[in-house]
Motif scaffolding. Structure first.
Motif, short mmCIF file in Angstrom:
data_model
loop_
_atom_site.label_atom_id
_atom_site.label_comp_id
_atom_site.label_asym_id
_atom_site.label_seq_id
_atom_site.Cartn_x
_atom_site.Cartn_y
_atom_site.Cartn_z
N PHE A 104 53.49 -87.49 49.61
CA PHE A 104 54.26 -86.83 48.54
C PHE A 104 55.72 -86.70 48.97
CE2 PHE A 104 49.93 -84.99 48.38
CZ PHE A 104 49.54 -85.43 47.12
N ASP A 105 56.62 -86.98 48.02
CA ASP A 105 58.05 -86.86 48.28
C ASP A 105 58.71 -86.35 46.99
OD1 ASP A 105 60.62 -87.02 49.25
OD2 ASP A 105 60.81 -89.17 48.82
N ARG A 106 58.78 -85.04 46.86
CA ARG A 106 59.27 -84.43 45.63
C ARG A 106 60.76 -84.06 45.70
NH1 ARG A 106 60.55 -79.41 45.89
NH2 ARG A 106 60.68 -79.33 43.61
N ASP A 107 61.34 -84.06 46.90
CA ASP A 107 62.71 -83.58 47.05
C ASP A 107 63.48 -84.47 48.02
OD1 ASP A 107 64.85 -81.90 46.60
OD2 ASP A 107 64.26 -80.43 48.11
N ASP A 114 65.48 -80.47 52.37
CA ASP A 114 64.30 -81.16 51.83
C ASP A 114 63.15 -80.14 51.75
OD1 ASP A 114 62.46 -82.94 50.96
OD2 ASP A 114 62.71 -84.37 52.60
N GLU A 116 59.58 -79.69 50.61
CA GLU A 116 58.26 -80.23 50.22
C GLU A 116 57.23 -79.10 50.34
OE1 GLU A 116 58.22 -83.24 49.07
OE2 GLU A 116 60.18 -83.92 49.78
N ARG A 120 54.80 -76.05 45.17
CA ARG A 120 55.47 -76.96 44.24
C ARG A 120 54.69 -78.28 44.13
NH1 ARG A 120 59.88 -75.47 40.91
NH2 ARG A 120 60.97 -73.74 41.91
N LEU A 121 54.24 -78.76 45.25
CA LEU A 121 53.48 -80.02 45.25
C LEU A 121 52.18 -79.89 44.46
CD1 LEU A 121 54.03 -81.11 48.96
CD2 LEU A 121 54.90 -82.28 46.92
N GLU A 124 53.07 -80.01 40.72
CA GLU A 124 53.50 -81.32 40.27
C GLU A 124 52.43 -82.40 40.44
OE1 GLU A 124 57.14 -82.15 42.32
OE2 GLU A 124 58.08 -80.26 41.68
N ASN A 125 51.42 -82.09 41.26
CA ASN A 125 50.33 -83.06 41.51
C ASN A 125 48.97 -82.36 41.42
OD1 ASN A 125 51.98 -85.55 42.70
ND2 ASN A 125 52.79 -83.68 43.63
N ARG A 179 58.67 -87.22 53.65
CA ARG A 179 57.50 -87.21 52.78
C ARG A 179 56.36 -86.55 53.57
NH1 ARG A 179 55.23 -93.47 52.79
NH2 ARG A 179 55.22 -93.76 55.06
#
Length: 281
Positions: A104-107, A114, A116, A120-121, A124-125, A179
């Motif tokens: 996962f790489d959201r930011d 950064d 992560e 939040r993850l 979003e997932n 990530r």
């Protein structure tokens, strides 16, 4: 004289007919009365009617049977519920077997750093991260580990996720772009696993035991994207996580590395590893 005698006889007969009959009737009545009283008295002393007693006994017996039947039914329902609950229990897997989520790489670090973060993850997932991750791994987009990248990391754990803040870095440099992924226990990411043979290409005689996937692929046929990795000691088949040793690398993407310099004893035990691959491979 004769006339007087006749009159006396007639009078006597009349008296007897009048009072004698009444007396007899009275006697009969008294007798009936006595019998009635005796009947009432004996009736009050009699035990309860057998029929009524039997009906009561039958009723009590029926009530007991109903209670017993209810107990059996409750017991049966309780057993059924326990059995049902038992069937709902999740399968148990060895805790040394773990799989990894996708990366996962959201930011990116363009602003404050950064971020992560796990919360939040998850938002979003949805459904892609297990409820209780066993581990977290972070790498730069170029493939460097956190240690190799040299950044100062603010958070890197299974509760918060991963955070690298620009303000924490020396010489005002920004964080690298990272990530992350999370390690989970089956059956969260169980997609049908077929295990390879055990591999033991190295021993801890020099710097440690290096069972690296890229090196193993040069000698053996292993799937491109393993889902799991399992490491045990060669002598007693003890799972690596139970040995108390510290591992530099332990994941299905890179393999397994135990460095001697990381151990309190100064030397790793000898390990062998295997990989869990998708069965369609």
């Amino acid at each position: 004289m004769m006339r007087l005698l006749v009159v006396a006889i007639i009078a006597g007969l009349l008296f007897e007919n009048t009072y004698g009959v009444d007396s007899a009737a009275s006697s009969e009545k008294q007798k009936d009365k006595n019998e009635l009283e005796n009947s009432r008295g004996s009736s009050s002393k009699k035990p309860k009617d057998n029929k009524g007693s039997k009906e009561q006994d039958s009723s009590e017996s029926s009530s007991k049977e109903e209670k017993n039947e209810r107990k059996k039914q409750d017991s049966s329902e309780s057993s059924s519920k326990e059995e049902e609950d038992g069937n709902r229990k999740p399968c148990f897997y060895p805790i040394n077997i773990r799989c990894w989520t996708e990366w996962f790489d959201r930011d990116d670090p363009s602003a404050s750093g950064d971020w992560e973060t796990l919360c939040r993850l998850r938002k979003e997932n949805p459904g892609k991260i297990c409820p209780r991750p066993a581990a977290i791994e972070a790498k730069t987009l170029s493939g460097l580990t956190v240690a190799a990248a040299g950044d100062v990391i603010y958070k890197n754990d299974i509760t918060s996720g991963f955070i690298c803040r620009n303000k924490d870095q020396i010489k005002k440099k920004k964080c690298n772009d990272y990530r992350v992924r999370f390690s989970c226990y089956p059956p969260f990411c169980d997609r049908g696993v077929c295990w390879t043979s055990w591999f033991n290409r190295d021993n801890p005689g020099a710097t440690g035991d290096w069972e690296v996937l890229s090196e193993l692929k040069k000698q053996y046929k292993i799937c491109d994207n393993p889902l799991y990795v399992d490491a045990v000691t060669t002598d007693t088949m003890t799972p690596a996580i139970y040995t108390g040793e510290t591992f530099y690398m332990y994941n299905p993407t890179d393999g397994f590395v135990c460095r001697n310099k990381d151990q309190t004893t100064g030397k790793c035990r000898d390990y062998k590893i295997r990989f869990g691959c998708p069965c369609n491979n």
